[in-house]
Design a protein around this motif. Structure first.
Motif, PDB file in Angstrom:
ATOM      1  N   CYS A 244       0.973  -1.282  -0.436  1.00  0.00           N
ATOM      2  CA  CYS A 244       0.305   0.330  -0.028  1.00  0.00           C
ATOM      3  C   CYS A 244       0.889   1.060   0.339  1.00  0.00           C
ATOM      4  CB  CYS A 244      -0.971   0.283   0.679  1.00  0.00           C
ATOM      5  SG  CYS A 244      -0.431  -0.119   3.287  1.00  0.00           S
ATOM      6  N   ASP A 245       0.596   2.680  -0.661  1.00  0.00           N
ATOM      7  CA  ASP A 245       0.799   3.699  -0.289  1.00  0.00           C
ATOM      8  C   ASP A 245       1.460   4.700   1.218  1.00  0.00           C
ATOM      9  OD1 ASP A 245      -1.680   4.183   0.368  1.00  0.00           O
ATOM     10  OD2 ASP A 245      -1.420   5.653  -1.168  1.00  0.00           O
ATOM     11  N   THR A 255      -3.864   5.580   1.924  1.00  0.00           N
ATOM     12  CA  THR A 255      -5.223   5.816   0.986  1.00  0.00           C
ATOM     13  C   THR A 255      -5.751   4.473   0.072  1.00  0.00           C
ATOM     14  OG1 THR A 255      -4.002   7.276  -0.439  1.00  0.00           O
ATOM     15  CG2 THR A 255      -4.972   7.865   1.554  1.00  0.00           C
ATOM     16  N   GLU A 256      -4.323   3.929  -0.649  1.00  0.00           N
ATOM     17  CA  GLU A 256      -4.822   2.634  -1.774  1.00  0.00           C
ATOM     18  C   GLU A 256      -3.993   1.603  -1.412  1.00  0.00           C
ATOM     19  OE1 GLU A 256      -3.780   4.033  -5.605  1.00  0.00           O
ATOM     20  OE2 GLU A 256      -1.870   5.662  -5.118  1.00  0.00           O
ATOM     21  N   LEU A 258      -1.572  -1.644  -3.886  1.00  0.00           N
ATOM     22  CA  LEU A 258      -0.856  -1.769  -4.925  1.00  0.00           C
ATOM     23  C   LEU A 258      -0.368  -2.987  -5.445  1.00  0.00           C
ATOM     24  CD1 LEU A 258       2.087   1.234  -3.251  1.00  0.00           C
ATOM     25  CD2 LEU A 258      -0.401   1.417  -5.038  1.00  0.00           C
ATOM     26  N   ALA A 430      -8.358  -5.968   2.293  1.00  0.00           N
ATOM     27  CA  ALA A 430      -7.753  -5.930   0.868  1.00  0.00           C
ATOM     28  C   ALA A 430      -7.645  -6.932   0.472  1.00  0.00           C
ATOM     29  CB  ALA A 430      -6.711  -4.950   1.980  1.00  0.00           C
ATOM     30  N   THR A 453      -6.278  -4.395 -11.007  1.00  0.00           N
ATOM     31  CA  THR A 453      -6.574  -3.311 -11.295  1.00  0.00           C
ATOM     32  C   THR A 453      -8.150  -2.607 -10.040  1.00  0.00           C
ATOM     33  OG1 THR A 453      -5.206  -2.426 -12.094  1.00  0.00           O
ATOM     34  CG2 THR A 453      -7.052  -0.759 -12.058  1.00  0.00           C
ATOM     35  N   ALA A 456      -7.858  -3.199  -6.998  1.00  0.00           N
ATOM     36  CA  ALA A 456      -7.254  -2.494  -6.088  1.00  0.00           C
ATOM     37  C   ALA A 456      -8.285  -1.206  -6.222  1.00  0.00           C
ATOM     38  CB  ALA A 456      -6.195  -2.021  -6.988  1.00  0.00           C
ATOM     39  N   GLU A 457      -8.247  -0.808  -6.883  1.00  0.00           N
ATOM     40  CA  GLU A 457      -9.644  -0.143  -7.047  1.00  0.00           C
ATOM     41  C   GLU A 457     -10.986   0.477  -5.834  1.00  0.00           C
ATOM     42  OE1 GLU A 457      -9.804   3.429  -8.549  1.00  0.00           O
ATOM     43  OE2 GLU A 457      -7.887   3.053  -9.519  1.00  0.00           O
ATOM     44  N   LYS A 460     -11.160   1.504  -2.752  1.00  0.00           N
ATOM     45  CA  LYS A 460      -9.905   2.762  -1.992  1.00  0.00           C
ATOM     46  C   LYS A 460     -11.616   3.407  -1.119  1.00  0.00           C
ATOM     47  CE  LYS A 460      -6.793   4.482  -5.393  1.00  0.00           C
ATOM     48  NZ  LYS A 460      -7.472   5.931  -6.448  1.00  0.00           N
ATOM     49  N   ARG A 461     -12.624   2.426  -1.422  1.00  0.00           N
ATOM     50  CA  ARG A 461     -13.433   3.916  -0.723  1.00  0.00           C
ATOM     51  C   ARG A 461     -13.638   3.352   0.983  1.00  0.00           C
ATOM     52  NH1 ARG A 461     -20.045   3.789  -2.506  1.00  0.00           N
ATOM     53  NH2 ARG A 461     -20.757   4.450  -0.662  1.00  0.00           N
ATOM     54  N   ILE A 463     -10.949   2.688   2.113  1.00  0.00           N
ATOM     55  CA  ILE A 463      -9.805   2.767   3.275  1.00  0.00           C
ATOM     56  C   ILE A 463     -10.300   3.988   3.134  1.00  0.00           C
ATOM     57  CG2 ILE A 463      -7.432   3.167   2.411  1.00  0.00           C
ATOM     58  CD1 ILE A 463      -6.913   1.423   0.647  1.00  0.00           C
TER      59      ILE A 463
END
Length: 472
Positions: A244-245, A255-256, A258, A430, A453, A456-457, A460-461, A463
């Motif tokens: 993750c970032d 926040t996301e 990876l 996740a 992808t 992963a998207e 996001k919400r 998180i």
């Protein structure tokens, strides 16, 4: 180590409940800070003097997730501690169910203001435990008592250290390995003492190990493992890629995720090709099915936790071998992420005597003597590396040298942000999303890049909602 069971519907409900609780805590001003930090508040470790001149033994309630053989070993350690501390401290172990259930029980106990003194929480719950601000940080005990952490496994300390402070004490921890059917290797003319080290080698070995009948039907696949989200984390760490970032959530709130990294896309594409070419059995996300495929001889190589080694040895009609968890590419730097759980000492709502007594028990569990018995009896790693020199651990290593592979893998692992693993309040969701993307690529026409992808998207919400709920 994987959780005792991991039904996805309950895992998703768990994450939603965590977010709801975090919102309640934030509203009360109890939420933690960013950077993976927060928690602890003014909760600090009391000194040993609080246990002087006791009128009655201090009662310590310990919630855990160990049953069957593991539970018996833990109960014997509890009994040993109580015998040594008769009239002073008495620990009562209480099995709460699997890891998810234990965390859910703890969540409810926080809301009711009635938490256990000591609780075992699995790795995915680490950020929530920090954010809940109910526990005395492990670092507070270490600093007060000048407790020597040097004998403890660096890779484990690396995971549970956040913002430079140890937050909980590692205890029942493991790491995944490559398992092989040594008999099948010898029959195929392969050296079982040299298991494959990367995906290309797994394919090379699988081509020799796959056995087809006269009708062309596969009787033994070269490889077969579960589509398990923990393996994604492991592959990324070994490739020096963050999950993750924000520095794997350790330099700020993640926040996301990876896990659509090119390395993971490469792994998923490799996995798909192995299935298409009849070299790997398609198992899906069931770890039970993957274990059965290996022990039955249907798959000659698999990936699993060190916690499965004992069962593999007992259930297989062939000699089981073990090697390091594979790299995606031969030139990847390596590394290892741990699994399992750690011990958290609750401070909010508990007396200084109870807090100190809990710490006395944790110290007992981390001694070389206790860790030797724990490792030998359960197969979990010896958190205290001196435990491997204990008589029980040595006897186990002589009987089953495969157990030494896990310790070697950790010893060879670099300790950095990538091998520390992602720190995030919704790691459970996740992990499920990673599995869903991976499986989608294997069972549909969706390209691996698109599947990962999209997965992963999808996180996001969740998180964002979690971060908002704790005020970050």
């Amino acid at each position: 180590m994987r959780t005792p069971s991991r039904p996805r519907a309950r895992r998703t409900a768990l994450v939603a409940g965590i977010s709801a609780l975090a919102l309640a805590l934030a509203a009360c001003g109890d939420g933690g800070g960013g950077g993976g930090g927060g928690g602890g508040g003014d909760l600090t470790a009391p000194g040993p003097e609080v246990l002087d001149d006791l009128d009655a033994p201090v009662q310590v309630e310990f919630w855990h997730s160990m049953d069957s053989t593991n539970g018996q070993v833990l109960n014997s350690l509890i009994a040993g501690f109580n015998a040594e501390n008769e009239g002073r401290i008495e620990v009562s172990g209480s099995f709460q169910g699997d890891y998810d259930t234990t965390l859910a029980q703890h969540r409810a106990a926080i809301q009711q203001g009635d938490t256990a003194n000591l609780i075992m929480i699995y790795d995915l719950g680490t950020q929530f435990m920090i954010d809940s601000a109910q526990t005395v940080p492990a670092q507070s005990f270490v600093d007060l008592d000048d407790y020597d952490l040097d004998p403890l496994e660096d890779a484990l300390l690396n995971y549970f250290t956040v913002d430079g402070d140890l937050r909980s004490f590692p205890f029942n921890n493991s790491t995944p390995l490559m398992y092989i059917n040594r008999d099948a290797f010898e029959e195929a003319g392969l050296d079982p003492d040299q298991p494959p080290r990367d995906l290309a080698e797994i394919r090379e070995y699988a081509e020799a190990l796959t056995v087809r009948g006269a009708d062309g039907k596969v009787e033994q696949y070269g490889f077969g493992a579960a589509v398990y989200g923990w393996f994604v984390e492991q592959f990324m760490a070994r490739a020096a890629a963050p999950y993750c970032d924000a520095g794997n959530g350790r330099e700020g709130r993640a926040t996301e995720v990876l896990f659509d990294d090119p390395k993971i896309v490469e792994m998923v594409e490799w996995w798909q090709q192995m299935i298409d070419d009849g070299l790997a059995v398609q198992i899906g996300r069931s770890t039970d099915d993957a274990q059965a495929a290996f022990t039955s001889g249907r798959a000659a190589m698999t990936l699993e936790s060190t916690g499965s080694l004992g069962g593999f040895l007992e259930q297989s009609d062939f000699e089981v071998g073990a090697g390091y968890f594979p790299l995606i590419d031969a030139d990847d730097p390596g590394g290892s992420i741990i699994g399992g759980a750690s011990l958290w000492i609750n401070g909010e709502g508990h007396s200084e005597q109870e807090i100190r007594a809990s710490w006395e028990f944790v110290q007992y569990l981390l001694t070389p003597e206790s860790q030797s018995r724990w490792h030998a009896g359960t197969g979990y790693l010896s958190v205290n590396t001196d435990g491997y020199d204990g008589p029980e651990a040595k006897e186990r290593a002589e009987q089953y040298p495969q157990f030494s592979v896990a310790a070697g893998q950790l010893a060879d692992s670099e300790t950095n942000i990538n091998t520390a693993g992602c720190m995030m309040g919704v790691m459970a969701e996740a992990r499920v999303a990673a599995e869903e993307g991976w499986e989608n690529a294997l069972t549909s026409d969706t390209p691996a890049q698109e599947a990962m992808t999209s997965a992963a998207e999808s996180v996001k919400r969740t998180i964002g909602e979690y971060n908002d709920s704790v005020g970050d």
